[in-house]
Design a protein around this motif. Sequence first.
Motif, PDB file in Angstrom:
ATOM      1  N   HIS A  29       0.786  -1.058  -0.337  1.00  8.78           N
ATOM      2  CA  HIS A  29       0.062   0.136  -0.066  1.00  8.78           C
ATOM      3  C   HIS A  29       0.916   1.225  -0.149  1.00  8.78           C
ATOM      4  CE1 HIS A  29      -3.891  -1.823   1.619  1.00  8.78           C
ATOM      5  NE2 HIS A  29      -3.326  -2.372   0.457  1.00  8.78           N
ATOM      6  N   ASN A  30       0.542   2.116  -1.007  1.00  8.31           N
ATOM      7  CA  ASN A  30       1.559   3.436  -1.162  1.00  8.31           C
ATOM      8  C   ASN A  30       0.775   4.556  -0.184  1.00  8.31           C
ATOM      9  OD1 ASN A  30      -0.638   3.829  -2.784  1.00  8.31           O
ATOM     10  ND2 ASN A  30       0.843   4.367  -4.604  1.00  8.31           N
ATOM     11  N   ARG A  31      -0.501   4.533   0.116  1.00  7.29           N
ATOM     12  CA  ARG A  31      -1.006   5.662   0.515  1.00  7.29           C
ATOM     13  C   ARG A  31      -1.334   5.270   2.082  1.00  7.29           C
ATOM     14  NH1 ARG A  31      -2.470   6.011  -4.753  1.00  7.29           N
ATOM     15  NH2 ARG A  31      -3.313   8.130  -5.197  1.00  7.29           N
ATOM     16  N   LEU A  32      -1.001   5.995   2.981  1.00 11.13           N
ATOM     17  CA  LEU A  32      -1.308   5.950   4.412  1.00 11.13           C
ATOM     18  C   LEU A  32      -1.809   7.358   4.935  1.00 11.13           C
ATOM     19  CD1 LEU A  32       1.524   4.268   6.816  1.00 11.13           C
ATOM     20  CD2 LEU A  32       0.217   6.800   7.532  1.00 11.13           C
ATOM     21  N   TYR A  33      -2.956   6.861   5.836  1.00 10.53           N
ATOM     22  CA  TYR A  33      -3.471   8.150   6.361  1.00 10.53           C
ATOM     23  C   TYR A  33      -3.427   8.065   7.908  1.00 10.53           C
ATOM     24  CZ  TYR A  33      -5.612   7.653   1.781  1.00 10.53           C
ATOM     25  OH  TYR A  33      -5.679   7.649   0.549  1.00 10.53           O
ATOM     26  N   TRP A  34      -3.576   9.359   8.519  1.00 13.27           N
ATOM     27  CA  TRP A  34      -3.740   9.154  10.180  1.00 13.27           C
ATOM     28  C   TRP A  34      -5.110   9.831  10.291  1.00 13.27           C
ATOM     29  CZ3 TRP A  34      -1.035   6.723  13.765  1.00 13.27           C
ATOM     30  CH2 TRP A  34       0.050   6.424  13.404  1.00 13.27           C
ATOM     31  N   TYR A  35      -5.773   9.633  11.064  1.00  7.92           N
ATOM     32  CA  TYR A  35      -7.110  10.105  11.471  1.00  7.92           C
ATOM     33  C   TYR A  35      -7.191   9.980  13.240  1.00  7.92           C
ATOM     34  CZ  TYR A  35      -9.418   9.280   6.913  1.00  7.92           C
ATOM     35  OH  TYR A  35      -9.404   9.186   5.575  1.00  7.92           O
ATOM     36  N   ARG A  36      -7.933  10.768  13.464  1.00  2.56           N
ATOM     37  CA  ARG A  36      -8.042  11.082  15.098  1.00  2.56           C
ATOM     38  C   ARG A  36      -9.848  10.867  15.347  1.00  2.56           C
ATOM     39  NH1 ARG A  36      -6.271  16.200  18.017  1.00  2.56           N
ATOM     40  NH2 ARG A  36      -8.311  17.180  16.964  1.00  2.56           N
ATOM     41  N   GLN A  37     -10.111  10.118  16.390  1.00  2.98           N
ATOM     42  CA  GLN A  37     -11.476   9.820  16.756  1.00  2.98           C
ATOM     43  C   GLN A  37     -11.788  10.031  18.193  1.00  2.98           C
ATOM     44  OE1 GLN A  37     -12.911   5.579  15.929  1.00  2.98           O
ATOM     45  NE2 GLN A  37     -14.996   6.173  15.965  1.00  2.98           N
ATOM     46  N   THR A  38     -12.459  10.897  18.546  1.00  4.86           N
ATOM     47  CA  THR A  38     -13.011  11.205  19.941  1.00  4.86           C
ATOM     48  C   THR A  38     -14.384  10.485  20.060  1.00  4.86           C
ATOM     49  OG1 THR A  38     -13.872  13.318  19.383  1.00  4.86           O
ATOM     50  CG2 THR A  38     -11.489  13.058  20.297  1.00  4.86           C
ATOM     51  N   GLY A  42     -17.098  10.639  14.500  1.00  2.00           N
ATOM     52  CA  GLY A  42     -16.680   9.635  13.669  1.00  2.00           C
ATOM     53  C   GLY A  42     -14.802  10.347  13.516  1.00  2.00           C
ATOM     54  N   PRO A  43     -14.006   9.390  12.640  1.00  4.33           N
ATOM     55  CA  PRO A  43     -12.825   9.755  12.560  1.00  4.33           C
ATOM     56  C   PRO A  43     -12.873  11.019  11.928  1.00  4.33           C
ATOM     57  CG  PRO A  43     -13.313   7.468  11.998  1.00  4.33           C
ATOM     58  CD  PRO A  43     -14.559   7.989  12.055  1.00  4.33           C
ATOM     59  N   GLU A  44     -11.741  11.815  12.158  1.00  6.90           N
ATOM     60  CA  GLU A  44     -11.368  13.302  11.644  1.00  6.90           C
ATOM     61  C   GLU A  44      -9.987  12.935  10.902  1.00  6.90           C
ATOM     62  OE1 GLU A  44     -13.173  16.748  14.198  1.00  6.90           O
ATOM     63  OE2 GLU A  44     -12.161  15.265  15.205  1.00  6.90           O
ATOM     64  N   PHE A  45      -9.679  13.451   9.725  1.00  9.69           N
ATOM     65  CA  PHE A  45      -8.520  13.475   8.981  1.00  9.69           C
ATOM     66  C   PHE A  45      -7.401  14.085   9.575  1.00  9.69           C
ATOM     67  CE2 PHE A  45      -5.709  13.025   5.233  1.00  9.69           C
ATOM     68  CZ  PHE A  45      -5.368  14.210   5.141  1.00  9.69           C
ATOM     69  N   LEU A  46      -6.387  13.682   9.824  1.00  9.28           N
ATOM     70  CA  LEU A  46      -5.166  14.348  10.412  1.00  9.28           C
ATOM     71  C   LEU A  46      -4.200  14.726   9.007  1.00  9.28           C
ATOM     72  CD1 LEU A  46      -4.306  12.794  13.519  1.00  9.28           C
ATOM     73  CD2 LEU A  46      -5.642  14.813  13.174  1.00  9.28           C
ATOM     74  N   THR A  47      -3.809  13.605   8.581  1.00 12.84           N
ATOM     75  CA  THR A  47      -2.683  13.959   7.405  1.00 12.84           C
ATOM     76  C   THR A  47      -2.566  12.630   6.616  1.00 12.84           C
ATOM     77  OG1 THR A  47      -0.322  14.533   7.145  1.00 12.84           O
ATOM     78  CG2 THR A  47      -0.668  12.944   8.949  1.00 12.84           C
ATOM     79  N   TYR A  48      -2.037  12.652   5.522  1.00 16.69           N
ATOM     80  CA  TYR A  48      -1.960  11.720   4.575  1.00 16.69           C
ATOM     81  C   TYR A  48      -0.355  11.740   3.640  1.00 16.69           C
ATOM     82  CZ  TYR A  48      -2.559  10.695  -0.807  1.00 16.69           C
ATOM     83  OH  TYR A  48      -2.456  10.484  -1.979  1.00 16.69           O
ATOM     84  N   GLN A  54       4.523  13.478   2.245  1.00 21.57           N
ATOM     85  CA  GLN A  54       3.226  14.040   3.140  1.00 21.57           C
ATOM     86  C   GLN A  54       2.568  15.132   2.262  1.00 21.57           C
ATOM     87  OE1 GLN A  54       4.081  15.898   6.888  1.00 21.57           O
ATOM     88  NE2 GLN A  54       2.111  15.389   7.592  1.00 21.57           N
ATOM     89  N   LEU A  55       1.256  14.568   1.640  1.00 19.91           N
ATOM     90  CA  LEU A  55       0.627  15.653   0.758  1.00 19.91           C
ATOM     91  C   LEU A  55      -0.308  16.333   1.182  1.00 19.91           C
ATOM     92  CD1 LEU A  55       0.475  13.028  -2.497  1.00 19.91           C
ATOM     93  CD2 LEU A  55       1.952  14.630  -1.978  1.00 19.91           C
TER      94      LEU A  55
ATOM     95  N   GLU B 100      -7.412  13.674  -0.621  1.00 24.21           N
ATOM     96  CA  GLU B 100      -7.457  12.261  -0.675  1.00 24.21           C
ATOM     97  C   GLU B 100      -8.256  11.573   0.684  1.00 24.21           C
ATOM     98  OE1 GLU B 100      -5.578  10.918  -4.205  1.00 24.21           O
ATOM     99  OE2 GLU B 100      -6.212   9.620  -2.365  1.00 24.21           O
ATOM    100  N   LYS B 101      -8.851  12.710   1.399  1.00 18.30           N
ATOM    101  CA  LYS B 101      -9.322  12.305   2.663  1.00 18.30           C
ATOM    102  C   LYS B 101     -10.632  11.723   2.536  1.00 18.30           C
ATOM    103  CE  LYS B 101     -10.998  16.826   3.769  1.00 18.30           C
ATOM    104  NZ  LYS B 101     -10.756  18.164   4.712  1.00 18.30           N
TER     105      LYS B 101
END
Lengths: 114, 114
Positions: A29-38, A42-48, A54-55, B100-101
Motif C-alpha cells: 500500500h502506497n497511501r497512508l492516512y492518520w485519523y483521530r477519533q474522539t 467519527g474519525p477526523e482526517f489528520l494527514t496523508y 506528506q501531501l 484524498e481524505k
Amino acid sequence: DTGVSQNPRHKITKRGQNVTFRCDPISEHNRLYWYRQTLGQGPEFLTYFQNEAQLEKSRLLSDRFSAERPKGSFSTLEIQRTEQGDSAMYLCATSQGALNTEAFFGQGTRLTVV
Amino acid sequence: AQSVTQLGSHVSVSEGALVLLRCNYSSSVPPYLFWYVQYPNQGLQLLLKYTTGATLVKGINGFEAEFKKSETSFHLTKPSAHMSDAAEYFCAVTVQGGSEKLVFGKGTKLTVNP
C-alpha cells in the motif's frame, strides 16, 4: 485482521510529555492516512502520505503534531507537549491506488493524557 | 467541502427485523460514498462503497445501500438483522479530483435485541 498494525494499542501519558505512535501498513500500500477519533464522533482526517511524501495536513494538525513516513514504509505520529484535549483514538489507514479503492484501518492507538 | 450527516446516533432493532441506517451527504461534485463498520476494540472495516455505475451496491454480511443523487442520500439497509450486526456504523464521503481524505459522519450505534 486487516494487516495494518498500530503500536502501542494504549498509551497513558502525563500532560506536557511527548508521545510517538507507529503504524505499519500493508506492504504494497502506497497511501497512508492518520485519523483521530474522539468519543461520539467519527474519525477526523489528520494527514496523508503517498509513499514518503506528506501531501496533505489538516488544520487539526497543530505545530505540536508531526508525522513522518521514511522510505514510504512505516509511519510515525508524534505529539509534543501533550494536552488533555489530545486524548483520543488515533487511527492509521492504508490503501493501494486511487480514492475509490478500499482503505484498511488498523485497530488504533488510544491515547489518554492525564 | 464535503460533509456527512447520519441521522440517529443510536438505532435499536429486533433480531430478524429490517435494519435502516440513514446517511445524507453534501458535495458539490459527484461523490464517492462508503459505509464502514466498527466492532468493539477493532478497526473500521469496509462494508460497501459507491464510486460510479449501479446506484444499488451490495456489500458484505447482507448489507446494501442505494445512492440517490436527488436526495443526496446513501442509506444502509439489511433485510433481517442478526445479533452479530451489533456495532457502530460510519458513513463517509470523498470526491475525485479533490482531497484524498475520507470525511466521516458521527456514526450510528446499532443494537440488536433478541
